[in-house]
Design a protein around this motif. Structure first.
Motif: not given
Lengths: 115, 116
Positions: A6-31
């Motif tokens: 998962q990235n990033p590991r930490h995110k500090i943001t100000k109220r009202g801003q948009n944030v996006t997180f990413r997850c890379d699952p184990i290869s071939e895990h479809n759930r």
């Protein structure tokens, strides 16, 4: 054999801003699952993907939250117009579509702090 | 409604003592799965054990053992001869077969402190 990342590991943001997180699952895990964990609590389910299809969303997932898994591999979770109540650890988990495997494998999480 | 209750908020033991973590669950499904996870200070949830509702056999795996009793809806977890490295928050989780998603319902966790 790499685990869920998962990235990033930490995110500090100000109220009202948009944030996006990413997850890379184990290869071939479809759930793929997203959970949210606040301090002193157990994780709570947010949403579930089977391949690229988002099959279930929790009532916790307000309209400010959106999740995608465009090619059935990595997933993103976006929070628009963040609020202080969104501060939490966001966890991603995956498992294969195999009736014998029900345990989910978790990533290290993204800790969000909204100031 | 589905629910998982971990009544013990925090437990402290001295190294080498045995410790049992309690978990009580509620579900209407006849097919379900129960899990224990460990969350060390690093934050990552580590899978420990799984039990299926149709298999009440209790087992021992190294220093871990579990006691699954459908009659009392309990799924307790025991660590034998505890070690300082066992210090963590332990979560019990329930997953139901009929939901199709197999999403987890977690308890609130039990913080285990093992003192040297």
């Amino acid at each position: 054999d790499t685990g869920v990342s998962q990235n990033p590991r930490h995110k500090i943001t100000k109220r009202g801003q948009n944030v996006t997180f990413r997850c890379d699952p184990i290869s071939e895990h479809n759930r793929l699952y997203w959970y949210r964990q606040t301090l002193g609590q157990g994780p709570e389910f947010l949403t579930y993907f089977q391949n690229e299809a988002q099959l279930e969303k929790s009532r916790l997932l307000s309209d400010r939250f959106s999740a995608e898994r465009p090619k059935g591999s990595f997933s993103t979770l976006e929070i628009q117009r963040t609020e202080q109540g969104d501060s939490a650890m966001y966890l991603c988990a995956s498992n294969p579509e195999n009736v014998r495997v029900h345990e989910q494998y978790f990533g290290p999480g993204t800790r969000l702090t909204v100031t | 409604a589905q629910k998982v209750t971990q009544a013990q908020t925090e437990i402290s033991v001295v190294e080498k003592e045995d410790v049992t973590l309690d978990c009580v669950y509620e579900t209407r499904d006849t097919t379900y799965y129960l899990f224990w996870y460990k969350q060390p200070p690093s934050g990552e949830l580590v899978f420990l054990i799984r039990r299926n509702s149709f298999d009440e056999q209790n087992e021992i795996s190294g220093r871990y053992s579990w006691n699954f009793q459908k009659s009392t809806s309990s799924f307790n977890f025991t660590i034998t001869a505890s070690q300082v490295v066992d210090s963590a928050v332990y979560f019990c989780a329930l997953s139901e077969g009929t939901s199709g998603t197999y999403k987890y319902i977690f308890g609130t966790g039990t913080r285990l402190k093992v003192l040297a």
